[in-house]
Design a protein around this motif. Structure first.
Motif, PDB file in Angstrom:
ATOM      1  N   ALA A  96      15.983   2.772 -17.038  1.00 44.76           N
ATOM      2  CA  ALA A  96      15.402   1.463 -17.357  1.00 44.76           C
ATOM      3  C   ALA A  96      14.598   0.910 -16.187  1.00 44.76           C
ATOM      4  N   GLU A  97      15.070   1.131 -14.948  1.00 44.11           N
ATOM      5  CA  GLU A  97      14.336   0.645 -13.777  1.00 44.11           C
ATOM      6  C   GLU A  97      13.037   1.425 -13.590  1.00 44.11           C
ATOM      7  N   VAL A  98      13.065   2.716 -13.874  1.00 44.97           N
ATOM      8  CA  VAL A  98      11.850   3.529 -13.753  1.00 44.97           C
ATOM      9  C   VAL A  98      10.829   3.117 -14.799  1.00 44.97           C
ATOM     10  N   PHE A  99      11.267   2.861 -16.023  1.00 45.96           N
ATOM     11  CA  PHE A  99      10.342   2.391 -17.053  1.00 45.96           C
ATOM     12  C   PHE A  99       9.706   1.066 -16.626  1.00 45.96           C
ATOM     13  N   LYS A 100      10.473   0.197 -16.001  1.00 44.65           N
ATOM     14  CA  LYS A 100       9.892  -1.067 -15.509  1.00 44.65           C
ATOM     15  C   LYS A 100       8.867  -0.805 -14.421  1.00 44.65           C
ATOM     16  N   ALA A 121       0.551  15.293 -14.001  1.00 53.84           N
ATOM     17  CA  ALA A 121       0.081  14.049 -13.394  1.00 53.84           C
ATOM     18  C   ALA A 121      -1.193  14.284 -12.593  1.00 53.84           C
ATOM     19  N   ARG A 122      -1.243  15.372 -11.841  1.00 50.46           N
ATOM     20  CA  ARG A 122      -2.431  15.656 -11.024  1.00 50.46           C
ATOM     21  C   ARG A 122      -3.645  15.916 -11.909  1.00 50.46           C
ATOM     22  N   LEU A 123      -3.460  16.683 -12.976  1.00 51.15           N
ATOM     23  CA  LEU A 123      -4.565  17.020 -13.865  1.00 51.15           C
ATOM     24  C   LEU A 123      -5.170  15.797 -14.538  1.00 51.15           C
ATOM     25  N   THR A 124      -4.353  14.771 -14.763  1.00 49.13           N
ATOM     26  CA  THR A 124      -4.788  13.626 -15.572  1.00 49.13           C
ATOM     27  C   THR A 124      -5.023  12.358 -14.769  1.00 49.13           C
ATOM     28  N   GLY A 125      -4.791  12.405 -13.455  1.00 51.54           N
ATOM     29  CA  GLY A 125      -4.960  11.196 -12.654  1.00 51.54           C
ATOM     30  C   GLY A 125      -3.790  10.241 -12.748  1.00 51.54           C
ATOM     31  N   GLY A 126      -2.626  10.745 -13.152  1.00 45.48           N
ATOM     32  CA  GLY A 126      -1.435   9.902 -13.223  1.00 45.48           C
ATOM     33  C   GLY A 126      -0.538  10.133 -12.021  1.00 45.48           C
ATOM     34  N   ARG A 127       0.756   9.950 -12.193  1.00 45.84           N
ATOM     35  CA  ARG A 127       1.721  10.219 -11.143  1.00 45.84           C
ATOM     36  C   ARG A 127       3.096  10.391 -11.772  1.00 45.84           C
ATOM     37  N   THR A 128       4.057  10.865 -10.992  1.00 42.16           N
ATOM     38  CA  THR A 128       5.410  11.047 -11.503  1.00 42.16           C
ATOM     39  C   THR A 128       6.328   9.944 -10.987  1.00 42.16           C
ATOM     40  N   PHE A 129       7.389   9.705 -11.759  1.00 42.64           N
ATOM     41  CA  PHE A 129       8.418   8.723 -11.415  1.00 42.64           C
ATOM     42  C   PHE A 129       9.769   9.402 -11.610  1.00 42.64           C
ATOM     43  N   ASP A 130      10.663   9.232 -10.657  1.00 40.55           N
ATOM     44  CA  ASP A 130      11.910   9.985 -10.658  1.00 40.55           C
ATOM     45  C   ASP A 130      13.066   9.157 -11.218  1.00 40.55           C
ATOM     46  N   ALA A 131      13.523   9.523 -12.416  1.00 40.97           N
ATOM     47  CA  ALA A 131      14.685   8.863 -13.020  1.00 40.97           C
ATOM     48  C   ALA A 131      15.933   9.726 -12.911  1.00 40.97           C
ATOM     49  N   ARG A 132      15.900  10.719 -12.020  1.00 42.89           N
ATOM     50  CA  ARG A 132      17.090  11.545 -11.819  1.00 42.89           C
ATOM     51  C   ARG A 132      18.046  10.887 -10.839  1.00 42.89           C
ATOM     52  N   CYS A 134       0.834  -1.177   0.000  1.00 49.45           N
ATOM     53  CA  CYS A 134       0.000   0.000   0.000  1.00 49.45           C
ATOM     54  C   CYS A 134       0.870   1.228   0.000  1.00 49.45           C
ATOM     55  N   GLY A 135       0.435   2.258  -0.670  1.00 50.03           N
ATOM     56  CA  GLY A 135       1.183   3.486  -0.701  1.00 50.03           C
ATOM     57  C   GLY A 135       1.789   3.693  -2.061  1.00 50.03           C
ATOM     58  N   GLY A 136       2.909   4.393  -2.158  1.00 50.82           N
ATOM     59  CA  GLY A 136       3.531   4.667  -3.420  1.00 50.82           C
ATOM     60  C   GLY A 136       4.152   3.445  -4.026  1.00 50.82           C
ATOM     61  N   GLY A 137       4.756   3.628  -5.210  1.00 61.47           N
ATOM     62  CA  GLY A 137       5.354   2.490  -5.861  1.00 61.47           C
ATOM     63  C   GLY A 137       6.478   1.918  -5.041  1.00 61.47           C
ATOM     64  N   GLU A 138       6.577   0.612  -4.980  1.00 62.02           N
ATOM     65  CA  GLU A 138       7.617  -0.021  -4.183  1.00 62.02           C
ATOM     66  C   GLU A 138       8.980   0.262  -4.790  1.00 62.02           C
ATOM     67  N   GLY A 139       9.935   0.446  -3.932  1.00 65.94           N
ATOM     68  CA  GLY A 139      11.281   0.689  -4.403  1.00 65.94           C
ATOM     69  C   GLY A 139      11.535   2.128  -4.792  1.00 65.94           C
ATOM     70  N   SER A 140      10.490   2.986  -4.782  1.00 68.32           N
ATOM     71  CA  SER A 140      10.670   4.357  -5.233  1.00 68.32           C
ATOM     72  C   SER A 140      10.860   5.342  -4.091  1.00 68.32           C
ATOM     73  N   ALA A 141      10.549   4.966  -2.872  1.00 63.27           N
ATOM     74  CA  ALA A 141      10.613   5.888  -1.742  1.00 63.27           C
ATOM     75  C   ALA A 141      11.992   5.836  -1.097  1.00 63.27           C
ATOM     76  N   PRO A 142      12.460   6.981  -0.549  1.00 63.57           N
ATOM     77  CA  PRO A 142      13.757   6.975   0.131  1.00 63.57           C
ATOM     78  C   PRO A 142      13.653   6.252   1.463  1.00 63.57           C
ATOM     79  N   PRO A 143      14.787   5.820   2.040  1.00 61.39           N
ATOM     80  CA  PRO A 143      14.761   5.171   3.345  1.00 61.39           C
ATOM     81  C   PRO A 143      14.181   6.087   4.412  1.00 61.39           C
TER      82      PRO A 143
END
Length: 536
Positions: free
Chosen positions: A526-530, A510-521, A18-27
């Motif tokens: 390749a991991e973000v696309f997955k 993302a907010r306007l369209t019901g999506g979300r952002t993913f950080d590849a910085r 539950c919550g944001g995408g797994e593996g995407s949040a900082p410790p």
């Protein structure tokens, strides 16, 4: 002072929570900052709701705890390969069942102690449950599948390669429909495909995490998202109870616990066999504290999960039987492959890809080409095999620079996907950088393409993925896109933050369209696309 790393793997990329995408949040650090021992917990984001409980546990035991998110499949691969032992001493998945089927994984696991549990069940809007006659009587998965096949209700579910709730649902439905009373075999998994196709025909909402799923469900239920409201969710019992308790729903959910059985997440806190003595001692102290009656009650009250300690709370009167988990990895893999290539409503994804001059170089255009090649099959990792372009999927590549280029659309064959995937990889390899950055003109063109494709074939999940490394320099600006998006039904846009992209503007899209952002910085593109593949 020596730092001990103790990991709690809470949600493999398969059983993400539950919550944001797994593996995407900082410790996240909890407990006393000056503690002599730090336990680094490799965890899915679903365990972040335990922060106050773990902070108290840290104070009581003198152990600092660091929650370090990971996804299910990534976690399983790390344990099975031994890579996890380099910087972790324990795991804490929502379940160890799938992990235990991986070659070599079982030998790497030490003592496992269940801390709490939550079955995966169906929650329906109460009016829908009453219309179906499912209130106050036992209901089976077979009944649910029959009603789903007749489209008498719709539901949302997480991607089973990204979240344990979706994964558990696939296993539970297949096992129950097989009716064997024992662990599902490969032959039975294959024989249930027609019935499972009926069941998944009613799925109209998908997400890579339980948190995003419930947010999307609430947005539709309250009219904040112009998409069609969904009748229910397949999710953890605890999540559904939490949604009822927080008052965000205009109508409460009726929880349907199928009488023929469920698959339950039991959250085993597991020390690794290779953990040093200091880590084992820290693990023991934490487990003993977390299983005290007061803490078990606190976990139940805060998270709605069931206590692992018997007698702490009254046993629920409608507790369902536990379905047997498959005993072979190839059965699970066959179920997942069938789900993506044959059972799930097919998807269409329009990839709006920045090929402006700033994308020049191996770290930019090269990374984009490799990302597409990975999704086309070059990535042979455990996550890669379930995140590649799927059978029946419609993929459109829309490169852009100073203006959107000509789109290329591919439909991946159901039974022989290889050639179509290769054509997508070849198209990606041909991308060349140059020119300016017309982000919003290109998004509008993606919507035009989506409108045409939806009119021709409406029964697909439809999403847009935007990848840009810079700010808009040509054509329509954000205000123009805001007016455009507000005048039409939304198709979710999943934005990839890359290079010097404007994070604030991408968050707004993302907010306007019901999506979300993913950080590849800060993570490989390749991991973000997955990761995005769990949402489209």
């Amino acid at each position: 002072m020596r730092r001990v790393a103790v990991a709690a793997v809470a949600a493999l990329t398969l059983v993400a929570g539950c919550g944001g995408g797994e593996g995407s949040a900082p410790p996240v650090d909890v407990g006393p900052s000056d503690a002599p021992v730090t336990l680094r917990v490799l965890a899915g984001s679903e365990l972040l709701d335990l922060e106050p409980v773990l902070a108290d546990a840290g104070e009581a035991t003198g152990v600092r705890i660091q929650l370090d998110p990971v996804g299910t499949l990534d976690g399983a691969q790390a344990v099975a390969s031994g890579a996890v032992e380099a910087d972790h001493d324990a795991i804490w998945f929502s379940s160890n069942r799938y992990l235990a089927l991986q070659p070599g994984a079982q030998a790497r696991l030490g003592t496992a102690t269940d801390i709490m549990s939550s079955p995966v069940v169906l929650g329906l809007r109460r009016s829908v449950a009453e219309r179906l006659g499912w209130v106050g009587r036992p209901v089976t998965w077979a009944e649910i599948a029959a009603a789903a096949g007749a489209r008498r209700f719709t539901y949302g579910m997480t991607d089973p390669s990204a979240s344990n709730s979706g994964f558990s649902a696939v296993v539970a439905v297949a096992t129950a429909l097989a009716g064997a009373g024992s662990a599902l075999t490969l032959q039975q998994a294959e024989s249930t495909v027609p019935a499972l196709r009926d069941f998944f025909a009613a799925q109209t909402l998908s997400a890579g995490s339980s948190g995003f799923l419930q947010e999307a469900f609430v947005r539709r239920a309250t009219g904040a998202d112009p998409g069609e409201p969904v009748d229910g969710l397949i999710n953890y019992e605890s999540v559904l109870q939490g949604m009822n308790a927080d008052g965000s729903l205009p109508e409460p959910l009726e929880l349907i616990r199928p009488a023929d059985g469920v698959v339950t997440a039991e959250y085993p806190f597991t020390v690794l066999a290779a953990a040093p003595p200091e880590a084992r001692d820290a693990y023991r102290r934490l487990v003993e504290h977390l299983r005290t009656p007061d803490v078990q009650r606190a976990i139940a009250e805060r998270t709605h999960r069931r206590p692992a300690l018997p007698g702490v709370l009254p046993t629920p009167a409608d507790t369902a039987v536990e379905l047997p988990f498959p005993a072979q990895a190839d059965v699970v893999d066959a179920l997942l492959t069938s789900y993506f290539d044959k059972l799930r409503r097919p998807s269409r994804t329009i990839y709006v890809l920045d090929t402006s001059g700033s994308m020049n170089g191996d770290e930019r255009i090269g990374a984009l080409r490799r990302s597409l090649a990975g999704l086309a099959g070059a990535d042979s990792s455990l996550t890669g095999q379930f995140r590649r372009f799927r059978g029946r999927e419609q993929v459109t590549l829309l490169p852009f620079s100073s203006a959107p280029a000509s789109p290329e659309t591919f439909t991946v064959a159901e039974d022989d996907a290889g050639p179509d995937r290769q054509r997508i990889a070849d198209a990606g390899a041909a991308l060349q950088p140059g020119g300016g950055t017309a982000i919003y003109d290109s998004l509008r063109e993606a919507y035009r393409i989506a409108d045409e494709q939806i009119a021709a074939d409406p029964d697909r999940f439809t999403s847009i993925v935007l990848m840009t490394d810079g700010e808009n320099t040509s054509g329509t600006d954000l205000d123009g896109f805001r007016a455009f998006a507000g005048s039409r039904p939304a198709v979710p846009v999943f934005c990839v933050l890359f290079g010097e992209s404007n994070a604030e503007e991408m968050e707004e899209v993302a907010r306007l369209t019901g999506g979300r952002t993913f950080d590849a910085r800060t993570a490989p593109l390749a991991e973000v696309f997955k990761e995005i593949r769990g949402y489209v």
